[in-house]
Write a protein that holds these residues in place. Structure first.
Motif, mmCIF file in Angstrom:
data_model
loop_
_atom_site.group_PDB
_atom_site.id
_atom_site.type_symbol
_atom_site.label_atom_id
_atom_site.label_comp_id
_atom_site.label_asym_id
_atom_site.label_seq_id
_atom_site.Cartn_x
_atom_site.Cartn_y
_atom_site.Cartn_z
ATOM 1 N N PHE A 1 -76.026 14.928 -19.391
ATOM 2 C CA PHE A 1 -76.270 16.527 -19.037
ATOM 3 C C PHE A 1 -74.837 16.951 -18.584
ATOM 4 O O PHE A 1 -74.489 18.507 -18.750
ATOM 5 C CB PHE A 1 -77.118 16.634 -18.101
ATOM 6 C CG PHE A 1 -78.607 16.528 -18.663
ATOM 7 C CD1 PHE A 1 -79.131 16.889 -20.036
ATOM 8 C CD2 PHE A 1 -79.728 16.032 -17.856
ATOM 9 C CE1 PHE A 1 -80.116 16.784 -20.631
ATOM 10 C CE2 PHE A 1 -81.102 15.979 -18.312
ATOM 11 C CZ PHE A 1 -81.353 16.129 -19.820
ATOM 12 N N ALA A 2 -73.977 16.053 -17.706
ATOM 13 C CA ALA A 2 -72.946 16.726 -17.023
ATOM 14 C C ALA A 2 -71.990 17.080 -18.164
ATOM 15 O O ALA A 2 -71.213 18.107 -18.207
ATOM 16 C CB ALA A 2 -72.507 15.558 -16.173
ATOM 17 N N GLU A 3 -71.880 16.164 -19.080
ATOM 18 C CA GLU A 3 -70.622 16.259 -20.209
ATOM 19 C C GLU A 3 -71.115 17.421 -20.961
ATOM 20 O O GLU A 3 -70.203 18.223 -21.473
ATOM 21 C CB GLU A 3 -70.577 14.986 -20.857
ATOM 22 C CG GLU A 3 -69.524 15.207 -22.005
ATOM 23 C CD GLU A 3 -69.598 13.944 -23.175
ATOM 24 O OE1 GLU A 3 -70.270 12.847 -22.767
ATOM 25 O OE2 GLU A 3 -68.969 13.925 -24.024
ATOM 26 N N GLU A 4 -72.421 17.514 -21.463
ATOM 27 C CA GLU A 4 -72.749 18.671 -22.368
ATOM 28 C C GLU A 4 -72.628 20.135 -21.385
ATOM 29 O O GLU A 4 -72.333 21.174 -22.284
ATOM 30 C CB GLU A 4 -74.276 18.396 -22.594
ATOM 31 C CG GLU A 4 -74.981 19.512 -23.477
ATOM 32 C CD GLU A 4 -76.263 18.900 -24.092
ATOM 33 O OE1 GLU A 4 -76.832 17.899 -24.239
ATOM 34 O OE2 GLU A 4 -77.197 20.032 -24.242
ATOM 35 N N ALA A 5 -72.713 20.083 -20.075
ATOM 36 C CA ALA A 5 -72.597 21.368 -19.556
ATOM 37 C C ALA A 5 -71.097 21.536 -19.306
ATOM 38 O O ALA A 5 -70.673 22.866 -19.354
ATOM 39 C CB ALA A 5 -73.242 21.301 -18.209
ATOM 40 N N LEU A 6 -70.250 20.757 -19.097
ATOM 41 C CA LEU A 6 -68.997 20.852 -18.770
ATOM 42 C C LEU A 6 -68.128 21.195 -20.140
ATOM 43 O O LEU A 6 -67.160 22.252 -20.049
ATOM 44 C CB LEU A 6 -68.328 19.463 -18.233
ATOM 45 C CG LEU A 6 -68.550 19.664 -16.732
ATOM 46 C CD1 LEU A 6 -68.290 17.948 -16.121
ATOM 47 C CD2 LEU A 6 -67.547 20.177 -16.100
ATOM 48 N N ARG A 7 -68.380 20.682 -21.028
ATOM 49 C CA ARG A 7 -67.766 21.114 -22.572
ATOM 50 C C ARG A 7 -67.500 22.616 -22.503
ATOM 51 O O ARG A 7 -66.427 23.183 -22.731
ATOM 52 C CB ARG A 7 -68.201 20.444 -23.636
ATOM 53 C CG ARG A 7 -67.866 18.674 -23.659
ATOM 54 C CD ARG A 7 -67.761 18.307 -25.111
ATOM 55 N NE ARG A 7 -67.666 17.044 -24.772
ATOM 56 C CZ ARG A 7 -66.458 16.396 -24.914
ATOM 57 N NH1 ARG A 7 -65.363 17.104 -24.961
ATOM 58 N NH2 ARG A 7 -66.330 14.889 -24.886
ATOM 59 N N PRO A 8 -68.577 23.376 -22.757
ATOM 60 C CA PRO A 8 -68.323 24.820 -22.812
ATOM 61 C C PRO A 8 -67.726 25.508 -21.884
ATOM 62 O O PRO A 8 -67.093 26.772 -22.065
ATOM 63 C CB PRO A 8 -69.749 25.216 -22.983
ATOM 64 C CG PRO A 8 -70.741 24.479 -22.603
ATOM 65 C CD PRO A 8 -69.997 23.032 -22.709
ATOM 66 N N VAL A 9 -67.937 24.954 -20.551
ATOM 67 C CA VAL A 9 -67.384 25.723 -19.590
ATOM 68 C C VAL A 9 -65.898 25.546 -19.231
ATOM 69 O O VAL A 9 -65.068 26.481 -19.012
ATOM 70 C CB VAL A 9 -67.971 25.147 -18.127
ATOM 71 C CG1 VAL A 9 -67.397 25.671 -16.881
ATOM 72 C CG2 VAL A 9 -69.551 25.649 -18.077
ATOM 73 N N LEU A 10 -65.373 24.261 -19.642
ATOM 74 C CA LEU A 10 -63.896 24.071 -19.835
ATOM 75 C C LEU A 10 -63.273 24.927 -20.985
ATOM 76 O O LEU A 10 -62.330 25.377 -20.789
ATOM 77 C CB LEU A 10 -63.607 22.592 -20.129
ATOM 78 C CG LEU A 10 -64.048 21.859 -18.781
ATOM 79 C CD1 LEU A 10 -64.075 20.074 -19.177
ATOM 80 C CD2 LEU A 10 -63.075 21.736 -17.686
ATOM 81 N N LYS A 11 -63.862 25.021 -22.230
ATOM 82 C CA LYS A 11 -63.447 25.806 -23.262
ATOM 83 C C LYS A 11 -63.399 27.317 -22.923
ATOM 84 O O LYS A 11 -62.357 27.862 -23.134
ATOM 85 C CB LYS A 11 -64.597 25.586 -24.343
ATOM 86 C CG LYS A 11 -64.178 26.124 -25.654
ATOM 87 C CD LYS A 11 -65.042 25.741 -26.655
ATOM 88 C CE LYS A 11 -64.938 26.410 -28.157
ATOM 89 N NZ LYS A 11 -65.976 26.485 -28.976
ATOM 90 N N ARG A 12 -64.338 27.834 -22.009
ATOM 91 C CA ARG A 12 -64.108 28.958 -21.515
ATOM 92 C C ARG A 12 -63.107 29.359 -20.754
ATOM 93 O O ARG A 12 -62.555 30.412 -20.450
ATOM 94 C CB ARG A 12 -65.483 29.227 -20.887
ATOM 95 C CG ARG A 12 -66.101 30.749 -20.799
ATOM 96 C CD ARG A 12 -67.224 30.772 -20.196
ATOM 97 N NE ARG A 12 -67.348 32.028 -19.378
ATOM 98 C CZ ARG A 12 -67.449 33.430 -19.651
ATOM 99 N NH1 ARG A 12 -67.518 33.740 -20.992
ATOM 100 N NH2 ARG A 12 -67.097 34.307 -18.819
ATOM 101 N N ALA A 13 -62.918 28.381 -19.721
ATOM 102 C CA ALA A 13 -61.774 28.458 -18.894
ATOM 103 C C ALA A 13 -60.247 28.479 -19.231
ATOM 104 O O ALA A 13 -59.658 29.299 -18.980
ATOM 105 C CB ALA A 13 -61.734 27.176 -17.975
#
Ligand code: COA
Length: 165
Positions: free
Chosen positions: A97-109
């Protein structure tokens, strides 16, 4: 209202209705063993923490509550740019779950907020976070000793960085 949907998760802004879910996480000794504060013994500590997440100003940071099947299970994001932070309830660990949540948040950053680099500060003993960040492409850039006094215990830091692109 900004929301991000992934295969299994919904990422959304925090509200004060998330208090019970976050107090369950922030009072959990396993979840907070490498956190910047000892486990919260009083729900007022969690209320203050959550209020500061609700009050993040645009441009200052961007933090997301992570929901799975309608329940808040953790958070990922930036309390303050450019440092990434994340915590999940231990009952949800080990499912990606952590990896799945972080990927789009990093992309957005990088793509929306235009950051040149994202930074992380992790205890050298925090194997799960180090593994997670390595999978996401973070590189170790240095180590520092006695950076955090948590309760009566000094902790060290591994500094990591993910560059745009
Ligand atoms: C760090 C944390 C968010 C990981 O959450 P998670 O949902 O279990 O992570 P994922 O399932 O996406 O796992 C990511 C990778 O880390 C690995 N991992 C998970 N726990 C691990 C552990 N204890 N030791 C070593 N690797 C571990 C996973 O196996 C996975 O790698 P793999 O795909 O090669 O198997 C969670 O453990 C947590 O909330 N910890 C407490 C809060 C915290 O320390 N935050 C960071 C403060 S800087």
């Amino acid at each position: 209202m900004l929301e991000i949907e992934t295969e299994r998760l919904l990422l959304r802004r925090a509200t004060m209705d998330d208090l019970a879910a976050f107090h369950a996480i922030l009072s959990n000794p396993q979840a907070t063993v490498f956190w910047s504060t000892p486990p919260h013994s009083d729900i007022e500590q969690s209320r203050e923490w959550l209020q500061s997440m609700v009050d993040i100003l645009p441009g200052e940071g961007e933090d997301f509550v992570v929901e799975h099947q309608g329940s808040a299970i953790g958070k990922v994001g930036f309390f303050r740019f450019p440092e990434i932070g994340f915590i999940f309830h231990p009952r949800t660990w080990g499912f990606g779950f952590a990896e799945e949540a972080l990927r789009p948040v990093l992309k957005r950053a990088f793509q929306v907020h235009g950051l040149e680099a994202v930074e992380a500060d992790v205890d050298p003993k925090n194997a799960a976070s180090l593994r997670l960040l390595a999978k996401l492409g973070f590189i170790e850039i240095g180590r520092r000793e006695r950076t955090w006094l948590i309760g009566d215990q000094w902790c060290d830091s591994v500094d990591l960085r993910l560059l745009r692109g």
